[in-house]
Design a protein around this motif. Structure first.
Motif, PDB file in Angstrom:
ATOM      1  N   UNK A   1       0.708  -1.148   0.013  1.00 41.09           N
ATOM      2  CA  UNK A   1      -0.343  -0.433  -0.253  1.00 41.09           C
ATOM      3  C   UNK A   1       0.331   0.820  -0.063  1.00 41.09           C
ATOM      4  N   UNK A   2       0.550   2.484  -0.281  1.00 43.65           N
ATOM      5  CA  UNK A   2       1.965   3.386  -0.649  1.00 43.65           C
ATOM      6  C   UNK A   2       1.909   3.819   1.059  1.00 43.65           C
ATOM      7  N   UNK A   3       2.811   4.732   1.320  1.00 44.11           N
ATOM      8  CA  UNK A   3       3.384   4.163   2.276  1.00 44.11           C
ATOM      9  C   UNK A   3       3.018   6.012   3.158  1.00 44.11           C
ATOM     10  N   UNK A   4       2.634   6.024   4.289  1.00 41.38           N
ATOM     11  CA  UNK A   4       2.107   7.202   4.758  1.00 41.38           C
ATOM     12  C   UNK A   4       3.159   8.562   4.816  1.00 41.38           C
ATOM     13  N   UNK A   5       4.885   7.939   5.126  1.00 39.80           N
ATOM     14  CA  UNK A   5       5.337   8.671   5.346  1.00 39.80           C
ATOM     15  C   UNK A   5       6.120   9.223   4.328  1.00 39.80           C
ATOM     16  N   UNK A   6       5.711   9.273   3.257  1.00 39.74           N
ATOM     17  CA  UNK A   6       6.220   9.156   1.748  1.00 39.74           C
ATOM     18  C   UNK A   6       5.183  11.144   1.813  1.00 39.74           C
ATOM     19  N   UNK A   7       4.342  11.355   2.028  1.00 43.20           N
ATOM     20  CA  UNK A   7       3.349  12.369   2.395  1.00 43.20           C
ATOM     21  C   UNK A   7       4.427  13.579   3.099  1.00 43.20           C
ATOM     22  N   UNK A   8       5.314  13.299   3.652  1.00 39.91           N
ATOM     23  CA  UNK A   8       5.368  14.203   4.185  1.00 39.91           C
ATOM     24  C   UNK A   8       7.033  14.959   3.895  1.00 39.91           C
ATOM     25  N   UNK A   9       7.482  14.150   2.498  1.00 37.41           N
ATOM     26  CA  UNK A   9       9.064  14.701   2.327  1.00 37.41           C
ATOM     27  C   UNK A   9       8.671  15.061   0.458  1.00 37.41           C
ATOM     28  N   UNK A  10       8.624  16.226   0.015  1.00 35.99           N
ATOM     29  CA  UNK A  10       8.932  16.188  -1.369  1.00 35.99           C
ATOM     30  C   UNK A  10       9.965  14.355  -2.572  1.00 35.99           C
ATOM     31  N   UNK A  11      11.142  14.064  -1.713  1.00 35.77           N
ATOM     32  CA  UNK A  11      12.118  13.885  -2.149  1.00 35.77           C
ATOM     33  C   UNK A  11      11.531  12.113  -2.617  1.00 35.77           C
ATOM     34  N   UNK A  12      10.153  11.829  -1.787  1.00 37.95           N
ATOM     35  CA  UNK A  12       9.551  10.679  -2.242  1.00 37.95           C
ATOM     36  C   UNK A  12       9.516  10.261  -3.191  1.00 37.95           C
ATOM     37  N   UNK A  13       8.893  11.522  -3.888  1.00 33.08           N
ATOM     38  CA  UNK A  13       8.824  11.291  -5.595  1.00 33.08           C
ATOM     39  C   UNK A  13       9.962  10.099  -6.420  1.00 33.08           C
ATOM     40  N   UNK A  14      11.176   9.996  -5.689  1.00 36.02           N
ATOM     41  CA  UNK A  14      12.497   9.560  -6.127  1.00 36.02           C
ATOM     42  C   UNK A  14      12.120   8.289  -5.780  1.00 36.02           C
ATOM     43  N   UNK A  15      11.429   7.427  -5.076  1.00 39.99           N
ATOM     44  CA  UNK A  15      10.879   6.265  -5.285  1.00 39.99           C
ATOM     45  C   UNK A  15      10.270   5.532  -6.201  1.00 39.99           C
ATOM     46  N   UNK A  16       9.532   6.479  -7.239  1.00 41.13           N
ATOM     47  CA  UNK A  16       8.829   5.914  -7.955  1.00 41.13           C
ATOM     48  C   UNK A  16       9.954   5.508  -8.654  1.00 41.13           C
ATOM     49  N   UNK A  17      10.800   5.971  -9.572  1.00 42.26           N
ATOM     50  CA  UNK A  17      12.231   5.621 -10.299  1.00 42.26           C
ATOM     51  C   UNK A  17      12.779   4.369  -9.375  1.00 42.26           C
ATOM     52  N   UNK A  18      13.299   4.662  -8.449  1.00 46.36           N
ATOM     53  CA  UNK A  18      14.038   3.049  -7.334  1.00 46.36           C
ATOM     54  C   UNK A  18      13.255   2.176  -7.411  1.00 46.36           C
ATOM     55  N   UNK A  19      11.370   2.592  -8.160  1.00 51.46           N
ATOM     56  CA  UNK A  19      10.699   1.151  -7.167  1.00 51.46           C
ATOM     57  C   UNK A  19      10.615   0.611  -8.555  1.00 51.46           C
ATOM     58  N   UNK A  20      10.728   1.334 -10.004  1.00 49.10           N
ATOM     59  CA  UNK A  20      10.905   1.045 -10.883  1.00 49.10           C
ATOM     60  C   UNK A  20      11.723   0.210 -11.139  1.00 49.10           C
ATOM     61  N   UNK A  21      13.445   0.552 -11.171  1.00 48.10           N
ATOM     62  CA  UNK A  21      14.739   0.529 -11.696  1.00 48.10           C
ATOM     63  C   UNK A  21      14.390  -1.382 -11.004  1.00 48.10           C
ATOM     64  N   UNK A  22      14.371  -1.027  -9.441  1.00 43.19           N
ATOM     65  CA  UNK A  22      14.015  -2.236  -8.643  1.00 43.19           C
ATOM     66  C   UNK A  22      13.590  -3.857  -8.548  1.00 43.19           C
ATOM     67  N   UNK A  23      11.901  -3.250  -8.216  1.00 44.57           N
ATOM     68  CA  UNK A  23      10.488  -3.975  -8.542  1.00 44.57           C
ATOM     69  C   UNK A  23      10.169  -4.514  -9.788  1.00 44.57           C
ATOM     70  N   UNK A  24       9.906  -3.424 -10.381  1.00 47.37           N
ATOM     71  CA  UNK A  24       9.290  -3.157 -11.628  1.00 47.37           C
ATOM     72  C   UNK A  24       7.729  -3.023 -11.794  1.00 47.37           C
ATOM     73  N   UNK A  25       7.793  -2.298 -10.249  1.00 49.71           N
ATOM     74  CA  UNK A  25       6.250  -1.236  -9.874  1.00 49.71           C
ATOM     75  C   UNK A  25       6.213  -0.568  -8.164  1.00 49.71           C
TER      76      UNK A  25
END
Ligand code: EPU
Length: 415
Positions: A84-108
């Motif tokens: 599920x969406x990690x609620x802590x990302x809502x406190x951080x602008x840099x959380x957008x970087x998890x999108x690229x990292x998730x795709x590169x690591x897990x494909x989703x």
């Protein structure tokens, strides 16, 4: 800490060490997810955004161990895509970087709504552009952002505007994609090069082909590595401006002078003496400095993240200064707070006009991170005590701000 009382003591004098760069540390920490083994990341600043990022990594299943005050070991071996969406990302602008990292690591993967300072809208269309170009499907909902891809394939992408965040996401999603990705119109900030430096040491194949062009040849595997984050140019600049605004003499240690050249050039132009050493910069203001024109631009232009602090300085100068904000057109909310101190500032569209004069202590509320630093600088340069509320913003991006201001002789008392 929620409130500060600032008792002006006159000129700030002394020397402060500069911590690791917030805006380099966050993408590098998130990039550790892309490796097949542990990374040891040093010179991390002791700030809330770093703590939050480490907490998110731990919740994803990474083993996060503190090695010393500024060094953490992150082992992503057992990390898994968030269900599920990690609620802590809502406190951080840099959380957008998890999108690229998730795709590169897990494909989703998915994140919650993206947080950070409010500058009247922070679009992510360029993030979506680069992720989609590499073959990802990006779904933006009320609750956050979801990404998935069967296979990421290298491609050429021309950004429509220079974006630090979209460049980071482009790099993170392309680093393990098949083939070559070329990013045109990419950001040139030193923190982007620091991310590239970390990834290359892990085995990636990324190079700058020009100031705004980055070429990434995808690799199958990346091992972890030991890496030390670059010093924070914005933190360094903030203390130099504090010295200049109080007609003092401040030396920042452990900084790359080239990174803050756009600031030091301006300070010289305004009448300050600036001395650059290999890894330190000093500023001496022999009296009130003179108003000037500032215009923010992507690196190597004048950084938007020093714009509020510079406006505070202009409030103390002789004559009129202007500040044109080209990155975040609505990054002037803090000027209302400065006016409580008697500052003569008018804002029209993307430009603030500041007539220098005398500031008097006031009660002010911090609207965002850099504005917090600016209000504190103004309070140190004012006549009479000031109370600053909502100072938690400052802890997001400045390590031990109260302690370091104390090293310069400031009287700042947390409540
Ligand atoms: N933009 C778009 N579309 C996008 C992305 C950005 O139009 O998809 C526009 C923005 O509206 C803005 C400009 O491009 O006008 C630059 O935005 P950028 O993406 O570069 O900003 P960011 O990545 O969200 C980072 C820093 C900010 C800093 C900016 C600009 C981090 C975590 N944040 O934000 O830092 O102001 O780059 O240098 O690295 C701070 O540290 O106080 C801070 C706000």
């Amino acid at each position: 800490m929620n409130e500060l009382i600032i008792h002006p003591v006159g000129a700030l004098r002394g020397s402060v060490p500069v911590s690791g760069s917030k805006n380099a540390a966050l993408p590098i920490l998130i990039a550790t997810l892309l490796c097949d083994g542990p990374s040891v990341i040093g010179n991390l600043p002791g700030i809330r955004d770093v703590t939050l990022t480490l907490r998110i990594l731990a919740r994803l299943g990474c083993t996060v161990e503190q090695m010393d005050d500024t060094t953490y070991r992150i082992d992503p071996t057992h990390a898994s895509a968030p269900i599920s969406a990690e609620p802590l990302t809502e406190r951080l602008r840099a959380s957008a970087y998890f999108l690229g990292a998730f795709l590169g690591r897990f494909g989703r993967g998915r994140i919650g709504r993206i947080g950070g300072c409010d500058f009247g809208g922070r679009p992510i269309d360029q993030h979506i552009k680069v992720l989609s170009a590499l073959g990802a499907t990006v779904l933006v909902t009320e609750d956050g952002v979801e990404v998935c891809s069967e296979e990421l394939k290298g491609t050429s992408v021309s950004f429509d505007t220079v974006s630090v965040g979209a460049t980071v996401n482009g790099i993170l999603s392309a680093v393990r994609a098949s083939g070559e990705t070329v990013l045109y119109g990419a950001a040139a900030e030193p923190h982007i090069d620091d991310l590239i430096g970390y990834l290359n040491r892990c085995g990636a194949n990324i190079r700058r082909a020009g100031q705004n062009e980055i070429r990434i040849r995808g690799v199958r595997r990346m091992r972890g590595c030991s890496y030390s984050v670059i010093p924070d140019m914005i933190e360094a600049g903030t203390y130099l401006i504090a010295g200049a605004a109080t007609q003092g003499a401040v030396r920042v240690r452990g900084v790359n002078p080239a990174h803050i050249a756009p600031l030091t050039r301006k300070l010289k132009e305004m009448g300050a003496d600036v001395d650059e050493e290999e890894q330190a910069v000093s500023v001496f203001a022999p009296g009130r400095l003179y108003g000037t024109r500032i215009e923010t631009q992507p690196y190597p232009g004048f950084p938007t993240d020093l714009q509020p602090q510079m406006t505070a300085l202009l409030c103390t100068c002789i004559g009129t200064g202007t500040v044109r904000e080209n990155i975040w057109r609505h990054r002037f909310r803090y000027t209302e707070e400065l006016r409580r101190m008697g500052a003569n500032i008018s804002v029209r569209e993307d430009t603030a006009t500041v007539v220098g004069g005398v500031l008097t202590g006031a009660e002010m509320t911090v609207p965002d991170l850099r504005a917090g630093a600016a209000l504190l600088i103004a309070a140190c340069a004012a006549r009479g005590d000031s109370h600053l509320y909502d100072v938690g913003w400052i802890e997001r991006g400045y390590e031990d701000f109260v302690g370091k201001m104390g090293m310069l002789g400031a009287s700042v008392t947390p409540i």
